[in-house]
Write an enzyme that holds these catalytic residues in place. Structure first.
Site, PDB file in Angstrom:
ATOM      1  N   LYS A 183       3.485  12.613   7.539  1.00  0.00           N
ATOM      2  CA  LYS A 183       3.161  12.608   8.616  1.00  0.00           C
ATOM      3  C   LYS A 183       4.370  11.040   8.409  1.00  0.00           C
ATOM      4  O   LYS A 183       3.643   9.759   7.571  1.00  0.00           O
ATOM      5  CB  LYS A 183       1.978  11.485   8.904  1.00  0.00           C
ATOM      6  CG  LYS A 183       1.548  11.679   9.837  1.00  0.00           C
ATOM      7  CD  LYS A 183      -0.008  10.269   9.995  1.00  0.00           C
ATOM      8  CE  LYS A 183       0.912   8.928   9.598  1.00  0.00           C
ATOM      9  NZ  LYS A 183       1.557   8.014  10.384  1.00  0.00           N
ATOM     10  N   GLY A 235       2.532   2.207   2.125  1.00  0.00           N
ATOM     11  CA  GLY A 235       2.383   1.321   3.616  1.00  0.00           C
ATOM     12  C   GLY A 235       1.390  -0.088   2.813  1.00  0.00           C
ATOM     13  O   GLY A 235       1.412  -0.516   2.051  1.00  0.00           O
ATOM     14  N   SER A 236       0.837  -0.298   3.733  1.00  0.00           N
ATOM     15  CA  SER A 236       0.299  -2.013   3.526  1.00  0.00           C
ATOM     16  C   SER A 236      -1.040  -1.578   2.902  1.00  0.00           C
ATOM     17  O   SER A 236      -0.726  -0.638   2.399  1.00  0.00           O
ATOM     18  CB  SER A 236      -0.044  -2.598   4.889  1.00  0.00           C
ATOM     19  OG  SER A 236      -1.588  -1.148   5.156  1.00  0.00           O
ATOM     20  N   GLU A 257       2.170   3.025  -2.784  1.00  0.00           N
ATOM     21  CA  GLU A 257       3.137   1.797  -2.535  1.00  0.00           C
ATOM     22  C   GLU A 257       2.797   1.558  -1.724  1.00  0.00           C
ATOM     23  O   GLU A 257       2.991   1.361  -0.237  1.00  0.00           O
ATOM     24  CB  GLU A 257       4.527   3.343  -2.656  1.00  0.00           C
ATOM     25  CG  GLU A 257       4.502   4.164  -3.987  1.00  0.00           C
ATOM     26  CD  GLU A 257       5.373   3.255  -4.902  1.00  0.00           C
ATOM     27  OE1 GLU A 257       5.383   2.089  -4.986  1.00  0.00           O
ATOM     28  OE2 GLU A 257       5.873   4.153  -5.879  1.00  0.00           O
ATOM     29  N   CYS A 291       9.383  -4.027   1.627  1.00  0.00           N
ATOM     30  CA  CYS A 291       8.451  -4.600   0.455  1.00  0.00           C
ATOM     31  C   CYS A 291       8.437  -5.439  -0.507  1.00  0.00           C
ATOM     32  O   CYS A 291       7.639  -6.433  -1.287  1.00  0.00           O
ATOM     33  CB  CYS A 291       7.141  -3.354  -0.179  1.00  0.00           C
ATOM     34  SG  CYS A 291       8.572  -2.172  -1.369  1.00  0.00           S
ATOM     35  N   GLU A 390       1.245 -11.088   2.873  1.00  0.00           N
ATOM     36  CA  GLU A 390       2.783 -10.722   3.033  1.00  0.00           C
ATOM     37  C   GLU A 390       2.918 -10.443   4.205  1.00  0.00           C
ATOM     38  O   GLU A 390       2.773 -10.552   5.036  1.00  0.00           O
ATOM     39  CB  GLU A 390       2.765  -8.993   3.011  1.00  0.00           C
ATOM     40  CG  GLU A 390       3.990  -8.329   3.189  1.00  0.00           C
ATOM     41  CD  GLU A 390       4.295  -6.870   2.802  1.00  0.00           C
ATOM     42  OE1 GLU A 390       3.423  -6.081   3.050  1.00  0.00           O
ATOM     43  OE2 GLU A 390       4.966  -6.416   1.714  1.00  0.00           O
TER      44      GLU A 390
HETATM   45  P1  NAD Z   1       0.508   0.536   7.924  1.00  0.00           P
HETATM   46  O1  NAD Z   1       0.532   0.535   6.145  1.00  0.00           O
HETATM   47  O2  NAD Z   1       0.578   0.409   8.813  1.00  0.00           O
HETATM   48  O3  NAD Z   1       1.838   1.851   7.818  1.00  0.00           O
HETATM   49  C1  NAD Z   1       1.851   3.033   7.199  1.00  0.00           C
HETATM   50  C2  NAD Z   1       1.588   4.515   6.905  1.00  0.00           C
HETATM   51  O4  NAD Z   1       0.183   5.002   7.523  1.00  0.00           O
HETATM   52  C3  NAD Z   1       2.214   5.079   8.688  1.00  0.00           C
HETATM   53  O5  NAD Z   1       2.747   6.236   8.609  1.00  0.00           O
HETATM   54  C4  NAD Z   1       0.601   4.286   9.489  1.00  0.00           C
HETATM   55  O6  NAD Z   1       0.564   5.530  10.519  1.00  0.00           O
HETATM   56  C5  NAD Z   1      -0.357   5.155   8.130  1.00  0.00           C
HETATM   57  N1  NAD Z   1      -1.427   4.509   8.110  1.00  0.00           N
HETATM   58  C6  NAD Z   1      -2.136   3.427   8.365  1.00  0.00           C
HETATM   59  N2  NAD Z   1      -3.666   3.882   7.664  1.00  0.00           N
HETATM   60  C7  NAD Z   1      -3.963   4.399   7.475  1.00  0.00           C
HETATM   61  C8  NAD Z   1      -5.193   5.472   6.800  1.00  0.00           C
HETATM   62  N3  NAD Z   1      -6.481   4.492   7.274  1.00  0.00           N
HETATM   63  N4  NAD Z   1      -4.968   6.374   6.561  1.00  0.00           N
HETATM   64  C9  NAD Z   1      -3.676   7.354   6.544  1.00  0.00           C
HETATM   65  N5  NAD Z   1      -2.323   6.795   7.232  1.00  0.00           N
HETATM   66  C10 NAD Z   1      -3.249   5.349   7.064  1.00  0.00           C
HETATM   67  O7  NAD Z   1       1.986  -0.212   7.359  1.00  0.00           O
HETATM   68  P2  NAD Z   1       3.195  -0.065   7.701  1.00  0.00           P
HETATM   69  O8  NAD Z   1       3.397  -1.657   9.019  1.00  0.00           O
HETATM   70  O9  NAD Z   1       3.898   0.882   8.947  1.00  0.00           O
HETATM   71  O10 NAD Z   1       4.546  -1.056   7.039  1.00  0.00           O
HETATM   72  C11 NAD Z   1       4.917  -1.008   6.462  1.00  0.00           C
HETATM   73  C12 NAD Z   1       3.997  -1.754   5.244  1.00  0.00           C
HETATM   74  O11 NAD Z   1       4.468  -0.759   3.858  1.00  0.00           O
HETATM   75  C13 NAD Z   1       4.020  -3.157   4.453  1.00  0.00           C
HETATM   76  O12 NAD Z   1       2.905  -3.468   3.528  1.00  0.00           O
HETATM   77  C14 NAD Z   1       5.061  -3.205   3.192  1.00  0.00           C
HETATM   78  O13 NAD Z   1       5.138  -3.378   1.729  1.00  0.00           O
HETATM   79  C15 NAD Z   1       4.658  -1.636   2.694  1.00  0.00           C
HETATM   80  N6  NAD Z   1       5.541  -0.840   1.942  1.00  0.00           N
HETATM   81  C16 NAD Z   1       5.389  -0.216   0.679  1.00  0.00           C
HETATM   82  C17 NAD Z   1       6.654  -0.047   0.078  1.00  0.00           C
HETATM   83  C18 NAD Z   1       6.823   0.522  -0.880  1.00  0.00           C
HETATM   84  O14 NAD Z   1       7.259   0.909  -1.902  1.00  0.00           O
HETATM   85  N7  NAD Z   1       5.440  -0.163  -1.968  1.00  0.00           N
HETATM   86  C19 NAD Z   1       7.486   0.342   0.420  1.00  0.00           C
HETATM   87  C20 NAD Z   1       7.469   0.442   2.255  1.00  0.00           C
HETATM   88  C21 NAD Z   1       6.702  -0.272   2.764  1.00  0.00           C
END
Ligand code: NAD
Length: 492
Positions: A183, A235-236, A257, A291, A390
């Site tokens: 996704k 994601g976050s 991650e 990140c 963050e």
């Molecule tokens: P986000 O958590 O809002 O969304 C990330 C992804 O998860 C999106 O595709 C979103 O649609 C999906 N998502 C959100 N909530 C969900 C849930 N409850 N269940 C399933 N899917 C869900 O994050 P963002 O704002 O899109 O991305 C930025 C974040 O990602 C930052 O916190 C960053 O540090 C983190 N990040 C981490 C890494 C790593 O490798 N550690 C790499 C890149 C980004």
């Protein structure tokens, strides 16, 4: 005036084909630099996920299918995928840059090339992996230990490095023999069309890779789908907690991650002036939307003004511009929501007593696009919100320390533990300090991820590792087959 032809697609890549979407709502792709609409794709629905998961399940269970292919055949398929990605590398970089504001020069060095490199790396790694071994049992007999693909993977990626992060998951999952429902994030959907085209060109069997873009509700639906055996999430930390909770209830393996608030420890012997390019890459790359960036800069009190000055010169001298311009070093952040968030943190920093040395607002010459000036805060205490949470934008905090022990304590005084960096003219000393930092990865005088090295976080930055052989292990599970001692041995 728009210079952009829009990219619109009505189908979703499910079961190896572009199939009509089951719902009618659409995701609109917006250019971060101009706020113009640049394309649209179907907004995936639960019905689409059901179809994708069924296709992935059928591909996985097929007795002569992907998961049972000889390793060499899967490796060659991954190499075909790498070639197909390479052929689309420049356009992939352009689409990512267009949508999320990543400077095109950075997209060309990352999104254009890293996914293909990863596909080739995992092709080589699976060829070299022992997926079956025989052990002599301590209690007699022998045991065959098999490493088998974990099954159907639900992969969820964010928008900041969408194609690299997609391949962090696809590369090892495919090498292991898993099938995948991915996704993509709604902020970056146009690049995922190219990934699907590359999968089709590489002639992976139908259902091995399926792509259904959508928002968080769709992600949550995928996480708990009965056909999914393992979840790979980037994601976050807030979203990661929800994903982990659901996977915990389901006892479903999950790799997470998540976010970071990493520290750059500037030692008193550092020559920062000679390391400005590496410092930029470690602190402000991709408009601060990475990140693992070192966004808390820890400076020895004796050299505090000097360090603040170098960072102010760096941040203040960066070329801000349209992300597609080759000279741009800082583009816009990815969305209006993201800019609001970053500006909210800048306000909080000021309210808590931090001092803006450079930046702090929107660039005057840009009236369109979600731009925020690269911003350096001095006089930051590690307890301030801007040092704890963050921000995910081009905002650095400079925090003073007295002595290396305090620097290490400050670096570790964080909810997160993802990246980090040490700046010193003595790499041996740098290594000694690096080993004391509680983090999944850390660089000495630079910070660059590499396909061979495990990447991931400790504490709220995640669970598990991607990349390297460790990343492959996350998609394999072991089965032991006990064989009774042969009668000859018993008789002897
Ligand atoms: P986000 O958590 O809002 O969304 C990330 C992804 O998860 C999106 O595709 C979103 O649609 C999906 N998502 C959100 N909530 C969900 C849930 N409850 N269940 C399933 N899917 C869900 O994050 P963002 O704002 O899109 O991305 C930025 C974040 O990602 C930052 O916190 C960053 O540090 C983190 N990040 C981490 C890494 C790593 O490798 N550690 C790499 C890149 C980004």
């Amino acid at each position: 005036m728009s210079t952009q032809t829009t990219i619109d697609r009505d189908e979703l890549f499910i079961g190896g084909e572009w199939t009509p979407a089951r719902g009618s709502s659409r995701i609109t792709a917006i250019a971060a630099s101009t706020e113009e609409q640049v394309g649209s794709v179907p907004d995936g629905t639960p019905d689409d996920i059901d179809a994708a998961a069924a296709a992935a399940r059928a591909a996985f269970e097929d007795p002569t299918g992907w998961s049972s292919w000889a390793v060499e055949d899967r490796a060659q398929a991954l190499e075909r995928l790498a070639s197909a990605l390479e052929a689309r590398g420049q356009e992939t970089a352009r689409r990512v840059s267009l949508q999320n504001g990543m400077p095109i020069s950075i997209a060309m060095e990352t999104e254009a090339v890293f996914p293909a490199a990863l596909a080739r790396y995992y092709a080589g790694l699976i060829r070299a992996s022992a997926l079956e071994e025989t052990r002599d049992g301590l209690l007699g007999g022998t045991i065959q230990v098999l490493s088998k693909p974990v099954g159907v993977v639900g992969a969820i990626v964010p928008w900041n490095f969408p194609q690299c992060l997609a391949m962090f998951k696809l590369g090892p999952a495919l090498a292991a023999g898993c099938t995948v429902v991915m996704k993509p994030s709604p902020e970056t959907v146009l690049d995922s069309l190219l990934l699907a085209d590359a999968v089709a060109e590489a002639e992976l069997p139908p259902g091995v890779v399926n792509l259904v873009p959508g928002g968080r509700e769709l992600g949550a639906y995928l996480v708990e789908h009965p056909q999914i055996d393992k979840v790979a999430f980037t994601g976050s930390s807030a979203s990661g907690r929800l994903v982990a909770t659901r996977c915990g209830e389901l006892l479903r393996p999950v790799t997470l991650e998540l976010g970071g608030k990493s520290a750059a420890i500037v030692l008193d012997d550092a020559d920062l002036g000679g390391a400005v390019e590496a410092l930029f890459a470690a602190t402000l790359l991709n408009n601060g939307q990475m990140c693992a960036l070192s966004t808390r800069v820890l400076a020895p009190r004796s050299r505090y003004d000097d360090v603040v000055g170098v960072l102010a010169g760096l941040a203040g001298g960066l070329q801000i511009g349209d992300s597609l311009e080759p000279a741009t070093q800082i583009g816009p952040v990815a969305s209006a929501r993201q800019r609001e968030r970053v500006e909210g943190y800048i306000e909080k920093g000021l309210a808590q007593g931090a001092r803006v040395v450079v930046g702090g607002g929107r660039p005057a010459e840009r009236d369109r696009g979600w731009f925020v000036e690269p911003t350096v805060f001095a006089d930051v205490d590690n307890s301030y919100t801007i040092a704890r949470e963050e921000i995910f934008g081009p905002v650095l905090c400079v925090i003073p320390y007295d002595g290396v022990d305090e620097a290490v304590a400050l670096a570790n005084d964080s909810e997160f533990g993802l990246g980090g960096s040490i700046w010193t003219s003595d790499p041996e000393r740098g290594e000694r300090v690096a080993k004391r930092v509680q983090t999944g990865s850390i660089g000495i005088n630079h910070y660059t991820l590499d396909p061979v090295a495990p990447f991931g976080g400790v504490k709220a930055s995640g669970i598990g590792r991607e990349l390297g052989p460790e990343g492959l292990a996350a998609y394999l599970q072991q089965q032991s087959i006990y064989r009774e001692p042969s009668p000859d041995v018993e008789a002897a």
